[in-house]
Design a protein around this motif. Structure first.
Motif, PDB file in Angstrom:
ATOM      1  N   MET A   1       0.845  -1.197   0.000  1.00  0.00           N
ATOM      2  CA  MET A   1       0.000   0.000   0.000  1.00  0.00           C
ATOM      3  C   MET A   1       0.882   1.250   0.000  1.00  0.00           C
ATOM      4  O   MET A   1       1.754   1.374   0.845  1.00  0.00           O
ATOM      5  CB  MET A   1      -0.883  -0.004   1.246  1.00  0.00           C
ATOM      6  CG  MET A   1      -1.922   1.079   1.258  1.00  0.00           C
ATOM      7  SD  MET A   1      -3.161   0.805   2.539  1.00  0.00           S
ATOM      8  CE  MET A   1      -2.251   1.277   4.020  1.00  0.00           C
ATOM      9  N   ILE A   2       0.651   2.117  -0.962  1.00  0.00           N
ATOM     10  CA  ILE A   2       1.468   3.326  -1.060  1.00  0.00           C
ATOM     11  C   ILE A   2       1.043   4.312   0.033  1.00  0.00           C
ATOM     12  O   ILE A   2      -0.122   4.708   0.116  1.00  0.00           O
ATOM     13  CB  ILE A   2       1.382   3.965  -2.474  1.00  0.00           C
ATOM     14  CG1 ILE A   2       2.277   5.197  -2.572  1.00  0.00           C
ATOM     15  CG2 ILE A   2      -0.055   4.286  -2.874  1.00  0.00           C
ATOM     16  CD1 ILE A   2       3.746   4.886  -2.598  1.00  0.00           C
ATOM     17  N   LYS A   3       1.974   4.678   0.875  1.00  0.00           N
ATOM     18  CA  LYS A   3       1.659   5.579   1.986  1.00  0.00           C
ATOM     19  C   LYS A   3       2.342   6.924   1.777  1.00  0.00           C
ATOM     20  O   LYS A   3       3.444   6.998   1.239  1.00  0.00           O
ATOM     21  CB  LYS A   3       2.131   4.950   3.307  1.00  0.00           C
ATOM     22  CG  LYS A   3       1.269   3.761   3.717  1.00  0.00           C
ATOM     23  CD  LYS A   3       1.705   3.183   5.045  1.00  0.00           C
ATOM     24  CE  LYS A   3       3.076   2.538   4.942  1.00  0.00           C
ATOM     25  NZ  LYS A   3       3.539   1.962   6.206  1.00  0.00           N
ATOM     26  N   LEU A   4       1.657   7.966   2.230  1.00  0.00           N
ATOM     27  CA  LEU A   4       2.219   9.298   2.035  1.00  0.00           C
ATOM     28  C   LEU A   4       3.117   9.684   3.205  1.00  0.00           C
ATOM     29  O   LEU A   4       3.080   9.063   4.268  1.00  0.00           O
ATOM     30  CB  LEU A   4       1.104  10.313   1.820  1.00  0.00           C
ATOM     31  CG  LEU A   4      -0.037  10.391   2.827  1.00  0.00           C
ATOM     32  CD1 LEU A   4       0.341  11.274   3.993  1.00  0.00           C
ATOM     33  CD2 LEU A   4      -1.270  10.964   2.134  1.00  0.00           C
ATOM     34  N   GLU A   6       3.527  11.512   6.079  1.00  0.00           N
ATOM     35  CA  GLU A   6       2.562  12.182   6.969  1.00  0.00           C
ATOM     36  C   GLU A   6       3.113  13.438   7.634  1.00  0.00           C
ATOM     37  O   GLU A   6       2.351  14.226   8.182  1.00  0.00           O
ATOM     38  CB  GLU A   6       2.065  11.202   8.024  1.00  0.00           C
ATOM     39  CG  GLU A   6       1.147  10.145   7.426  1.00  0.00           C
ATOM     40  CD  GLU A   6       0.219   9.545   8.466  1.00  0.00           C
ATOM     41  OE1 GLU A   6       0.727   8.854   9.362  1.00  0.00           O
ATOM     42  OE2 GLU A   6      -0.995   9.795   8.390  1.00  0.00           O
ATOM     43  N   LEU A   9       1.527  16.601   6.700  1.00  0.00           N
ATOM     44  CA  LEU A   9       0.214  16.958   7.244  1.00  0.00           C
ATOM     45  C   LEU A   9       0.342  17.825   8.502  1.00  0.00           C
ATOM     46  O   LEU A   9      -0.633  18.420   8.951  1.00  0.00           O
ATOM     47  CB  LEU A   9      -0.600  15.690   7.537  1.00  0.00           C
ATOM     48  CG  LEU A   9      -0.709  14.703   6.359  1.00  0.00           C
ATOM     49  CD1 LEU A   9      -1.567  13.505   6.763  1.00  0.00           C
ATOM     50  CD2 LEU A   9      -1.284  15.376   5.106  1.00  0.00           C
TER      51      LEU A   9
ATOM     52  N   ASP B 270      -2.928   7.406   4.264  1.00  0.00           N
ATOM     53  CA  ASP B 270      -2.322   7.834   5.519  1.00  0.00           C
ATOM     54  C   ASP B 270      -2.293   6.637   6.475  1.00  0.00           C
ATOM     55  O   ASP B 270      -2.768   5.547   6.133  1.00  0.00           O
ATOM     56  CB  ASP B 270      -3.062   9.045   6.102  1.00  0.00           C
ATOM     57  CG  ASP B 270      -4.523   8.769   6.388  1.00  0.00           C
ATOM     58  OD1 ASP B 270      -4.869   7.608   6.699  1.00  0.00           O
ATOM     59  OD2 ASP B 270      -5.344   9.698   6.285  1.00  0.00           O
ATOM     60  N   SER B 271      -1.732   6.832   7.658  1.00  0.00           N
ATOM     61  CA  SER B 271      -1.524   5.672   8.535  1.00  0.00           C
ATOM     62  C   SER B 271      -2.831   5.117   9.087  1.00  0.00           C
ATOM     63  O   SER B 271      -2.861   4.019   9.625  1.00  0.00           O
ATOM     64  CB  SER B 271      -0.572   6.035   9.674  1.00  0.00           C
ATOM     65  OG  SER B 271      -1.026   7.194  10.316  1.00  0.00           O
ATOM     66  N   LYS B 272      -3.906   5.884   8.955  1.00  0.00           N
ATOM     67  CA  LYS B 272      -5.208   5.356   9.385  1.00  0.00           C
ATOM     68  C   LYS B 272      -5.903   4.624   8.238  1.00  0.00           C
ATOM     69  O   LYS B 272      -7.053   4.222   8.349  1.00  0.00           O
ATOM     70  CB  LYS B 272      -6.093   6.502   9.873  1.00  0.00           C
ATOM     71  CG  LYS B 272      -5.608   7.081  11.199  1.00  0.00           C
ATOM     72  CD  LYS B 272      -6.493   8.232  11.641  1.00  0.00           C
ATOM     73  CE  LYS B 272      -5.902   8.891  12.883  1.00  0.00           C
ATOM     74  NZ  LYS B 272      -5.953  10.352  12.805  1.00  0.00           N
ATOM     75  N   GLY B 273      -5.192   4.522   7.079  1.00  0.00           N
ATOM     76  CA  GLY B 273      -5.780   3.821   5.939  1.00  0.00           C
ATOM     77  C   GLY B 273      -6.666   4.713   5.089  1.00  0.00           C
ATOM     78  O   GLY B 273      -7.319   4.236   4.153  1.00  0.00           O
TER      79      GLY B 273
END
Lengths: 408, 408
Positions: A1-4, A6, A9, B270-273
């Motif tokens: 899963m490609i994650k940004l 954070e 933010l 994001d880390s919460k999906g």
């Protein structure tokens, strides 16, 4: 899963200058008949020096013929430009900087934003307040801070500029590793003496810290006792990286050329405690992520160092400095204490009320756009920045309007 | 204590092109009488199109007058250029890309190097082999890999290009998050069909992965059935970021202008999906770390989209493609299997021996500089890359010499 990433933010959504633009737009829509004078953003308004224009054209002509065409240039910049910088900006002032310690780039913003990449993730960063937001934001994006709280990020050591210290921050009271300094200062216009700068260099040497010295406004120094470069201070090549720009010097904000000096003597530590030169790291960063500055732009920048170029640049900065004098005099005359405007194009005005209120007052009653100091950090509250970058006639008109509004 | 980014120390010291330069220099010093023809580095040799030169001069003139002078431009590029890109490079080919999804930059190298910043640190990265080294090196510098071992970094998933798959890698056999693709390919010259590209887009959509699509060589496509942009594939705007450049298209390697497309529909987690659009992140990256491309350069790039500009650019790329045809034909004639050279300016030659040995053979016996495939990764071993970027007469002479050397 490609994650940004954070950490992005955590950045505050409202960028200072977009907030200002929004408020100006709202005022203009409500009062379309009112003429607005902009002394907010520090953008130059005068044409490039003639010497630069001629060199620029000549280089474009070279690009138009197979025989003289230039493809990829050196990632670190052409030697014709680096050698003039080394000679005229450093060696002539007694600073021992060689051609191959100079890296040409598209902007001091890019350089002061990217430089943090070559340092470890878990260093302690010290940043002035008030400050140009790029130093903070790039460290937030890199994950070196916690969340913001009351407008400040956890993990950053803020070096407070106040009226009491003349907006020259005191040495940090706790250990720090990376220190950002900018003189002549944006936003306050404060300048640093040789003695005060020496205290920072000595601090860095004694505490194994490193200084990022942003000298983008160096060309506005008029007091010959003030240092133009941190390398005029003994030992600074070991502990300082310096960025400069042609943007404010020669009107290159839309043309884009700057440079950063990473002396070979400048070191940082590896995890075994060994000293390593930073020069190969920045070289690698530049050759991997950058392909050099446009050839005609480098030729235009080179012309800044010609005899005519130097005279024309001096005339350009003198004109802005005359504006600065006018602004400072007018605000002083109205009873406001000011910093800057003598060796810098920014005037930092103690407005004796909330920054944004004073901004609104000047916008709505005088039709003059300034920059609220609070936008540069907590210590900027109660101040506004007025920029000298505009036409003489606009500055005169703006000051007359402010005098009329506040003088009664 | 200031600590350096130790990930930089993992990078191999010998950069491919400096190693080549060293060997060529050594040969020239030993044989000063021999004339060398360079078909190594992929740098253009022909002058900028006339339309670009005219627009470039006109914009420099604007910078020379206060009334038309341009200071800071928009961080994301001028709309006059973004609107033409949106219209001619995307909308006209049925790809639904809007002006504000296009970010003008100083180079596709900068963009493909910087783009990884907006993703999390702990993503799994898939990179082709052979490959343009920037994709790997920038992820190494960001700390996403372990140490190198036998020329490969731990933690990266290598997508192998081989003779068997025609240098179009198969889909990864293990989960990956970020995938780099480049077509027409550098270094192999391989091109991807619409069907094969659709498999990658579908893979990304099904596996929540993201594709960085480097289309820097798009202008050399001649087969109309091949996709010029990944956005010609349905659903790609959700899972792909595309970079392009004026460098190879219009000879801008020394002028510097490129662009990257980040569609608003393109997301990461994001880390919460939660899904979040990447557009605001790249916008923030650009506005914080970049100040836009030189105004005259953007005007020169805009001229690429004029009627004359288009004809001139076509003539430019046609001339290089004629070279490519000549190279491919000569190498085929000598019995070497080749990829590329039909819809791309690179010819990837199966040299049936060690890459560096063949490189030395061509250098020392034919006086022709090529690029050893092994320098682009393990799968490049046994191949060399020949570049079509040179004058026609030099290419003819080089091929005649190679035929003489190897033909007997």
């Amino acid at each position: 899963m490609i994650k940004l990433n954070e950490h992005y933010l955590k950045l505050s959504a409202n960028y200072l200058f977009s907030e200002i633009a929004k408020r100006v737009r709202a005022f203009q829509e409500a009062h379309p008949e009112k003429e607005i004078i902009r002394l907010g953003i520090g953008d130059v308004t005068r044409a490039l020096p003639k010497a630069c224009i001629e060199a620029f054209h000549a280089a474009v002509d070279e690009m138009g013929e197979d025989a003289t065409f230039k493809g990829y240039g050196p990632d670190y910049g052409y030697d014709f430009l680096r050698e003039k910088i080394a000679r005229d900006d450093y060696q002539s002032r007694g600073a021992d900087i060689a051609l191959d310690e100079i890296f040409i780039s598209d902007g001091a913003k890019s350089d002061t934003a990217n430089i943090q990449e070559i340092f470890a993730h878990d260093i302690k960063v010290a940043i002035p307040d008030p400050v140009y937001p790029v130093y903070i934001d790039t460290n937030v994006m890199a994950g070196r801070t916690g969340d913001p709280e009351d407008g400040r990020y956890q993990g950053i050591v803020y070096l407070e500029g106040t009226k009491a210290n003349g907006f020259i921050p005191d040495l940090p009271g706790e250990p720090v590793d990376l220190i950002y300094l900018c003189f002549p200062n944006n936003p306050t216009g404060a300048v640093i003496t040789r003695e005060a700068l020496k205290r920072w260099v000595d601090y860095a040497r004694e505490n194994k810290a490193l200084i990022i010295y942003d000298a983008a406004y160096e060309a506005f120094l008029r007091d010959e006792s003030l240092p133009h470069s941190i390398y005029e201070i003994e030992g600074a090549t070991e502990v300082a990286i310096e960025s400069r720009s042609f943007s404010k010097t020669a009107g290159f904000t839309g043309t884009r050329c700057a440079y950063t000096v990473v002396p070979k003597a400048c070191t940082a530590f590896d995890s075994k405690g060994g000293r390593q030169s930073l020069h190969p790291l920045w070289s690698r960063r530049m050759s991997t992520k950058f392909n050099g500055v446009s050839y005609p732009v480098q030729r235009a920048a080179e012309a800044v160092y010609s005899r005519e170029g130097k005279l024309q640049v001096r005339a350009l900065t003198d004109a802005y400095m005359a504006n600065a004098g006018l602004i400072r005099q007018a605000m002083n005359g109205l009873g406001f204490d000011c910093v800057g405007g003598i060796n810098s194009p920014y005037i930092w005005v103690d407005c004796r009320m909330d920054s944004w209120e004073f901004f609104e007052l000047l916008l709505t009653r005088a039709g003059v756009v300034t920059t609220p100091g609070a936008g540069f950090g907590r210590c900027g509250q109660g101040f506004i920045r007025i920029s000298a970058f505009n036409k003489r006639e606009n500055v005169e008109k703006a000051m007359a309007r402010i005098q009329q509004t506040l003088g009664g």
